[in-house]
Scaffold this motif. Structure first.
Motif, short mmCIF file in Angstrom:
data_model
loop_
_atom_site.label_atom_id
_atom_site.label_comp_id
_atom_site.label_asym_id
_atom_site.label_seq_id
_atom_site.Cartn_x
_atom_site.Cartn_y
_atom_site.Cartn_z
N ILE A 151 33.08 53.78 38.87
CA ILE A 151 33.98 54.17 39.96
C ILE A 151 33.21 54.47 41.24
CG2 ILE A 151 35.62 55.93 40.72
CD1 ILE A 151 36.43 56.24 37.75
N LEU A 152 32.12 55.22 41.14
CA LEU A 152 31.39 55.62 42.35
C LEU A 152 30.79 54.43 43.07
CD1 LEU A 152 29.67 58.92 41.14
CD2 LEU A 152 31.79 58.65 42.42
N ARG A 153 30.24 53.49 42.34
CA ARG A 153 29.68 52.30 42.98
C ARG A 153 30.79 51.48 43.64
NH1 ARG A 153 24.92 49.79 42.87
NH2 ARG A 153 24.20 51.15 41.19
N ARG A 154 31.92 51.35 43.00
CA ARG A 154 33.02 50.59 43.58
C ARG A 154 33.51 51.23 44.88
NH1 ARG A 154 36.02 47.28 39.52
NH2 ARG A 154 34.75 47.26 37.62
N LEU A 155 33.59 52.54 44.89
CA LEU A 155 34.02 53.23 46.11
C LEU A 155 33.02 53.00 47.25
CD1 LEU A 155 35.31 56.62 44.65
CD2 LEU A 155 36.70 54.73 45.52
N ALA A 156 31.72 53.07 46.91
CA ALA A 156 30.70 52.85 47.93
C ALA A 156 30.77 51.42 48.47
CB ALA A 156 29.32 53.13 47.35
N ALA A 180 47.81 32.53 64.16
CA ALA A 180 46.56 32.71 63.42
C ALA A 180 46.48 34.11 62.81
CB ALA A 180 45.37 32.46 64.34
N ALA A 181 46.96 35.11 63.54
CA ALA A 181 46.92 36.49 63.04
C ALA A 181 47.82 36.66 61.83
CB ALA A 181 47.33 37.45 64.16
N VAL A 182 49.01 36.08 61.88
CA VAL A 182 49.93 36.16 60.74
C VAL A 182 49.32 35.48 59.52
CG1 VAL A 182 52.16 35.38 59.85
CG2 VAL A 182 52.02 36.38 62.13
N THR A 183 48.80 34.28 59.71
CA THR A 183 48.21 33.53 58.59
C THR A 183 47.03 34.28 57.99
OG1 THR A 183 48.86 31.43 59.60
CG2 THR A 183 47.13 31.36 57.91
N HIS A 184 46.19 34.86 58.85
CA HIS A 184 44.98 35.52 58.35
C HIS A 184 45.29 36.84 57.65
CE1 HIS A 184 40.73 36.41 58.07
NE2 HIS A 184 40.98 37.63 58.54
N ILE A 185 46.20 37.64 58.19
CA ILE A 185 46.46 38.95 57.59
C ILE A 185 47.11 38.82 56.22
CG2 ILE A 185 48.80 39.43 58.45
CD1 ILE A 185 47.75 42.24 59.22
N LEU A 186 47.72 37.65 55.97
CA LEU A 186 48.33 37.40 54.66
C LEU A 186 47.37 36.74 53.68
CD1 LEU A 186 51.87 36.17 55.78
CD2 LEU A 186 51.30 38.36 54.72
N SER A 187 46.16 36.43 54.11
CA SER A 187 45.20 35.75 53.25
C SER A 187 44.43 36.76 52.40
CB SER A 187 44.21 34.93 54.08
OG SER A 187 43.35 35.80 54.81
N ASP A 188 43.86 36.28 51.30
CA ASP A 188 43.07 37.15 50.42
C ASP A 188 41.82 37.68 51.11
OD1 ASP A 188 44.91 36.74 48.41
OD2 ASP A 188 43.81 35.07 47.51
N ASP A 189 41.33 36.94 52.09
CA ASP A 189 40.09 37.34 52.76
C ASP A 189 40.27 38.56 53.67
OD1 ASP A 189 38.81 35.22 51.57
OD2 ASP A 189 39.10 33.88 53.28
N ALA A 190 41.50 38.82 54.09
CA ALA A 190 41.73 39.87 55.08
C ALA A 190 41.71 41.27 54.46
CB ALA A 190 43.04 39.64 55.80
N LYS A 191 42.25 41.43 53.25
CA LYS A 191 42.39 42.76 52.67
C LYS A 191 41.03 43.29 52.26
CE LYS A 191 45.34 45.96 51.40
NZ LYS A 191 44.37 47.05 51.59
N VAL A 192 40.69 44.47 52.75
CA VAL A 192 39.38 45.07 52.46
C VAL A 192 39.57 46.53 52.08
CG1 VAL A 192 38.05 43.51 53.95
CG2 VAL A 192 39.02 45.62 54.91
N GLY A 193 38.54 47.10 51.45
CA GLY A 193 38.54 48.52 51.15
C GLY A 193 39.40 48.93 49.99
N ARG A 194 39.89 47.99 49.20
CA ARG A 194 40.79 48.33 48.09
C ARG A 194 40.00 48.45 46.79
NH1 ARG A 194 46.94 46.74 47.47
NH2 ARG A 194 46.85 48.37 49.05
N VAL A 195 40.19 49.57 46.10
CA VAL A 195 39.52 49.83 44.82
C VAL A 195 40.57 50.16 43.77
CG1 VAL A 195 37.91 51.32 43.58
CG2 VAL A 195 37.42 50.66 45.94
N GLU A 196 40.53 49.45 42.67
CA GLU A 196 41.43 49.75 41.56
C GLU A 196 40.66 50.48 40.47
OE1 GLU A 196 44.50 47.64 38.37
OE2 GLU A 196 43.20 46.40 39.63
N VAL A 197 41.13 51.66 40.12
CA VAL A 197 40.55 52.43 39.02
C VAL A 197 41.49 52.29 37.83
CG1 VAL A 197 39.91 54.73 38.19
CG2 VAL A 197 39.43 54.06 40.57
N ARG A 198 40.96 51.81 36.71
CA ARG A 198 41.76 51.61 35.51
C ARG A 198 41.46 52.71 34.50
NH1 ARG A 198 39.57 46.85 36.77
NH2 ARG A 198 38.06 47.02 35.07
N GLY A 199 42.42 52.95 33.63
CA GLY A 199 42.22 53.93 32.57
C GLY A 199 41.02 53.57 31.72
#
Length: 401
Positions: free
Chosen positions: A169-174, A132-151
């Motif tokens: 940017i500031l709202r996305r970081l918050a 269950a841990a392997v399946t979950h950590i590879l799912s889209d739901d598991a990844k958190v805290g990622r912010v992409e800043v584009r040009g």
């Protein structure tokens, strides 16, 4: 004869003296026998214990602790750069996500995708089975805290063409600090406050940018100093720590991009090149960056020309398009490059490495005008007002704007 016999016969008295009991010697011999017996027993115990231990290990080969089911609750775990599958398993076991490292690594053997897992933060549950841990950590739901800043992104929220709002940017970081059912979050308001008031040096702003950024309107001090890229924000982290991490990492990217060294001999300070890069980023598409940069440089060195860039007009007005209205172009303000000579006081967006390179090394040419003349965003460049007007007519005919 009796004397001879007496001379050679055994003397009963002598025999008794020779065979008389020796209590002390007996005790010594007994102790030696006891020690020898005990030593032998100890050796047997050692050998027997080793055999039993070896047998127990042989019997336990392949066994490991593992929970059952999908787990309960929530816990955030960090996958660090360079972590192996075993290292990830140890982290999960330490935080009671899985019962043992081996529960995770054995389950991971069945899924090759685990080898491509990215560093960052993952929202997991406690007491999960290894599978269950392997399946979950590879799912889209598991990844958190990622912010992409584009040009081209800005610190503040922007109006969207559809009438909605595009998070800055500031709202996305918050928002990235806020995960799970009962999170401890940094609010956008707190992120804005820290960006406006915190000591710039403590946030990691490069030394060459501090003096100019300090003169800016507080809410625009960090504009252009957060570079495009992907940032992993720790859930629940404070606004100051988040900004310090992001700005410090951006400063390293700026250094790799050539600042401040590339400013030498250009006639511009490193901060001015950063402003030019942001204008280039906001005015065109990547393939046109070097030529747009040349237009800006040519206009800055012309004694009577203003930059006249629509992007600077709309920057403080929070408008999502490059087109401007006559009344906006007539509105006084520090970002009005139709009325003011020279550069605006700060960058107006986050410039990419390509835009910075174009600001540092513009294309060779005598262009002083450009306009978006194709629907895909490609610009046409002119040396004279007449050429420029012709390109504008062509652009309208093509439906470029």
């Amino acid at each position: 004869m009796s004397d001879e016999l007496g001379l050679f016969a055994d003397d009963p008295g002598d025999d008794r003296r020779r065979r008389a009991p020796d209590p002390e010697g007996f005790r010594r011999r007994k102790r030696r026998r006891t020690v020898t017996a005990l030593a032998g027993l100890f050796v047997l115990l050692l050998v027997g214990g080793g055999v039993l231990y070896g047998a127990s290990q042989l019997l336990q080969i392949g066994s490991y602790e593992d929970y059952e089911g999908e787990g309960t609750g929530e816990v955030v775990v960090e996958v660090k750069p360079g972590d192996t599958v075993s290292a990830i398993g140890r982290t999960l076991a330490q935080q009671d996500v899985v019962a043992s490292t081996k529960a995770f690594t054995k389950a991971a053997e069945q899924n090759r995708r685990i080898n491509s897992i990215q560093p960052g933060y993952y929202l997991m549950r406690t007491r999960m089975s290894g599978q269950a841990a392997v399946t979950h950590i590879l799912s889209d739901d598991a990844k958190v805290g990622r912010v992409e800043v584009r040009g081209g992104m800005r610190l503040e929220d922007q109006a969207a063409p559809d009438g909605g709002r595009t998070a800055g940017i500031l709202r996305r970081l918050a928002e990235a600090t806020c995960v799970g059912k009962n999170p401890t979050c940094t609010t956008p308001e707190e992120m804005f406050r820290v960006a406006e008031t915190a000591d710039l040096a403590s946030l990691g702003v490069p030394e060459w940018a501090i003096a100019d950024a300090s003169k800016a309107e507080p809410k625009r001090r960090l504009e252009g100093l957060i570079m495009p890229g992907v940032y992993d924000v720790k859930p629940g982290e404070s606004a100051e720590n988040v900004l310090r991490d992001v700005v410090t990492r951006s400063a390293a990217v700026l250094e790799v991009a050539g600042l401040p060294q590339a400013a030498e001999g250009t006639g511009h300070s490193p901060y001015e090149l950063l402003i030019i890069a942001s204008l280039v980023q906001s005015e065109g598409i990547t393939k046109d960056f070097p030529q747009i940069s040349r237009v800006i440089h040519n206009r800055l060195t012309h004694p009577v020309m203003r930059l006249g860039l629509d992007s600077t007009i709309n920057y403080p007005l929070d408008k999502p398009t490059l087109l401007t209205k006559p009344e906006d172009r007539a509105r006084p303000g520090p970002y009005n490059t139709y009325l003011n000579y020279g550069l605006p006081p700060t960058p107006i967006s986050s410039p990419s490495k390509e835009a910075i390179a174009a600001a540092e090394r513009p294309a060779e040419g005598r262009w002083k005008y450009f306009v978006k003349c194709y629907p895909d965003g490609t610009s046409c460049f002119a040396e004279t007002p007449q050429q420029h007007e012709a390109y504008i007519a062509e652009a309208r005919a093509r439906g470029a704007f």
